[in-house]
Design an enzyme around this catalytic site. Sequence first.
Site, mmCIF file in Angstrom:
data_model
loop_
_atom_site.group_PDB
_atom_site.id
_atom_site.type_symbol
_atom_site.label_atom_id
_atom_site.label_comp_id
_atom_site.label_asym_id
_atom_site.label_seq_id
_atom_site.Cartn_x
_atom_site.Cartn_y
_atom_site.Cartn_z
ATOM 1 N N ILE A 11 36.191 43.548 47.733
ATOM 2 C CA ILE A 11 37.632 43.560 47.452
ATOM 3 C C ILE A 11 37.921 43.992 46.019
ATOM 4 C CG2 ILE A 11 37.818 41.098 46.814
ATOM 5 C CD1 ILE A 11 40.445 42.377 49.054
ATOM 6 N N ASN A 24 42.870 29.542 44.307
ATOM 7 C CA ASN A 24 43.094 28.112 44.449
ATOM 8 C C ASN A 24 44.417 27.795 43.742
ATOM 9 O OD1 ASN A 24 42.615 27.346 41.641
ATOM 10 N ND2 ASN A 24 40.452 27.720 42.058
ATOM 11 N N VAL A 33 36.052 34.843 46.559
ATOM 12 C CA VAL A 33 36.911 35.983 46.230
ATOM 13 C C VAL A 33 37.628 35.742 44.906
ATOM 14 C CG1 VAL A 33 39.015 37.205 46.929
ATOM 15 C CG2 VAL A 33 37.229 36.750 48.607
ATOM 16 N N ASP A 34 38.140 34.542 44.718
ATOM 17 C CA ASP A 34 38.879 34.204 43.498
ATOM 18 C C ASP A 34 38.014 34.416 42.258
ATOM 19 O OD1 ASP A 34 41.020 33.233 41.959
ATOM 20 O OD2 ASP A 34 40.514 31.139 42.320
ATOM 21 N N SER A 122 41.011 32.031 53.422
ATOM 22 C CA SER A 122 40.635 30.678 53.879
ATOM 23 C C SER A 122 39.345 30.605 54.685
ATOM 24 C CB SER A 122 41.769 30.005 54.672
ATOM 25 O OG SER A 122 42.818 29.622 53.815
ATOM 26 N N THR A 123 38.648 31.730 54.884
ATOM 27 C CA THR A 123 37.452 31.692 55.739
ATOM 28 C C THR A 123 36.171 31.353 54.987
ATOM 29 O OG1 THR A 123 37.031 34.072 55.516
ATOM 30 C CG2 THR A 123 38.441 33.355 57.362
ATOM 31 N N GLY A 124 36.249 31.216 53.674
ATOM 32 C CA GLY A 124 35.070 30.847 52.886
ATOM 33 C C GLY A 124 34.972 29.343 52.728
ATOM 34 N N TYR A 126 37.145 27.222 52.347
ATOM 35 C CA TYR A 126 38.191 26.460 53.038
ATOM 36 C C TYR A 126 37.893 26.325 54.535
ATOM 37 C CZ TYR A 126 41.115 26.483 48.815
ATOM 38 O OH TYR A 126 41.614 26.290 47.545
#
Length: 176
Positions: A11, A24, A33-34, A122-124, A126
């Site tokens: 990404i 977050n 990703v963040d 949210s798939t990581g 979370y």
Amino acid sequence: MAQIELVVGDITAQDVDVVVNAANSSLLGGGGVDGAIHRKGGPEILADCRKLRAGHYGRGLKTGQAVATTAGRLPANWVVHTVGPVWSAEEDRSALLADCHRTSLRVAADLGARTVAFPAISTGIYRWPVESAAKIALAAVAETLDGTPGITSVRFVLFDKRAHDVFAEAASLLDR
């Protein structure tokens, strides 16, 4: 009608107007990703996030909301940060996950963006199941694009082939 595409990739390497960050609520960086967006984008992103925290977002960004900052050293022009919900088997939080996509697209459109790249929000850490997240994300984006002028392309940048295949299957069902 805007084009929706699916790619396996990074990404942080996307040459688009807006990269969406699965942030977050603190907006101050994290993992996944963040963390990657903050690391590759450089200190300019964190500086913008700190300004947001010092102002209207003093308590952080709420789940489902979105806010824009510079993209720093990324090839994109802006980063739109959104906070995805944590998966729960006891509580249906699907509307919040859909809101992440809808709100991010609206913020991108308000910036004048034409091209947007999303991760699988949210798939990581979370823990949202990819099969469910794909259906929710694709439906929310398709629905929002119908009423959002200006955006010509939305790209889902997926971490691996498995996630890509799951999103591709969900996209094929959406087209029916």
